[in-house]
Design a protein around this motif. Sequence first.
Motif, mmCIF file in Angstrom:
data_model
loop_
_atom_site.group_PDB
_atom_site.id
_atom_site.type_symbol
_atom_site.label_atom_id
_atom_site.label_comp_id
_atom_site.label_asym_id
_atom_site.label_seq_id
_atom_site.Cartn_x
_atom_site.Cartn_y
_atom_site.Cartn_z
ATOM 1 N N GLY A 124 29.115 36.936 7.491
ATOM 2 C CA GLY A 124 28.983 35.856 8.451
ATOM 3 C C GLY A 124 30.240 35.636 9.276
ATOM 4 N N VAL A 128 23.555 35.647 5.452
ATOM 5 C CA VAL A 128 23.242 36.475 6.614
ATOM 6 C C VAL A 128 21.725 36.605 6.765
ATOM 7 C CG1 VAL A 128 25.384 37.804 6.494
ATOM 8 C CG2 VAL A 128 23.361 38.592 5.226
ATOM 9 N N ARG A 161 25.917 35.453 11.212
ATOM 10 C CA ARG A 161 25.598 34.466 10.186
ATOM 11 C C ARG A 161 24.162 33.970 10.359
ATOM 12 N NH1 ARG A 161 29.492 29.316 11.198
ATOM 13 N NH2 ARG A 161 27.782 28.105 10.279
#
Length: 410
Positions: free
Chosen positions: A278, A300, A17
């Motif tokens: 993520g 991301v 993430r």
Amino acid sequence: MTDDRPNIVLVTVDSLRADHCGFHGYEKDTTPNLDSMGEDGLVFENAIAPGPATPESMPVIFTGEWPVERSTGEESELRARRERIRAHMQARETLPEKMQRLGYETAAFTPNPFTSRHFGFDQGFDHFEDFMNEQNRGRLYQRVFNGFLDGSGASSLARVFMNFWQREEVFKPWESYYDDAVAWANDAEEPYFLWVFLMDAHNPYMSSSEYRSQSRLGEFHANFEFWRQSHETPFSDEMHDKLVTAYDDSIRYSDAFLGRLREDLDDESVIAVTGDHGEAFGEHGTYGHEPYLHDENVHVPLVIEGTHVGSIPETVSLRSLPDILTLVADGSIGEFSGSAYDFSYTRDGEAVSVNLGDENLIFSSASVNGSTPPSDEGVLNDLSSRLQSHLDEQRAIANAVADLSGGEEL
């Protein structure tokens, strides 16, 4: 075709993430190498994954197109998913095929089963290693994997234990195949395109002692509780902190791959780094990558070093990655710009999110935690109509391809 196309390496880090990366403002030192790449390269500030898990996201990332739902006749949900993804990949030009068309020699190293040859991801690669062939894993594993696809609980459990024992799939550390990937790159005909998929930031979150900031027992305990409890079960503050620490350590371990790669390649390759989706840690009541579309699930990192310096603040879906890397190959990435918004969606179609850069609207059934109702009905109607128009166009294209090939409508 020009003779001076750059070599391109694409590194996909599973479950990475954006807001746990230093250059996105994270306070912990998780990504020193990626941060350095961002300073010297091109940063996509609002890169959005097409979906919240690998099976939703990677087929779109590799083709630049949304999949079209179709009946497969398979009784098992996993087999049906596999056939849908394979059909999607086969009906479209994939990223490595684009690279081949531009004169690139291509190779991939991926331990993720959802990006394996079983799901059609070997298409377009001159060399493809997914570590899942019989010679690598043996006949017993092949039977267990087929049972897993059939939905057998016993086979699924056996697969987990075999992978843990053999350190394969989600347990496979990048160091176990790093030398092979770099050796291929240094021996390849130029220009080359190399794709490396890292599983280390995927749960279970495990890292070597050099990068682990809590005890091995604490890391194991956190991963055990994550596995034992439901992903939607609230964790205690102590267990939450252990899980986040284990995740951050696994990111730091993944980032070390980039440091070694930048040193060991024999050339000035362009290196692109991103996550496929993520990972949630209780922000909206869930952990891991369940089928939800909040920022923690779909925002991301995307950084490209070696071609252009700057940042792109607009929304950019990873669905654009084939176009982006084509522009890198042509030396014209400076012409790329993002858009005002883009979409992510869940595999079952229960939810669609529209990322507007500073706002992420989620249009869904009430089953999706924390769904955001639209504040402006006109915006909802406009975005919904644009999305439907796009999906209708893709269906028409897919059906035209099926007609030409004499196959069934998609």
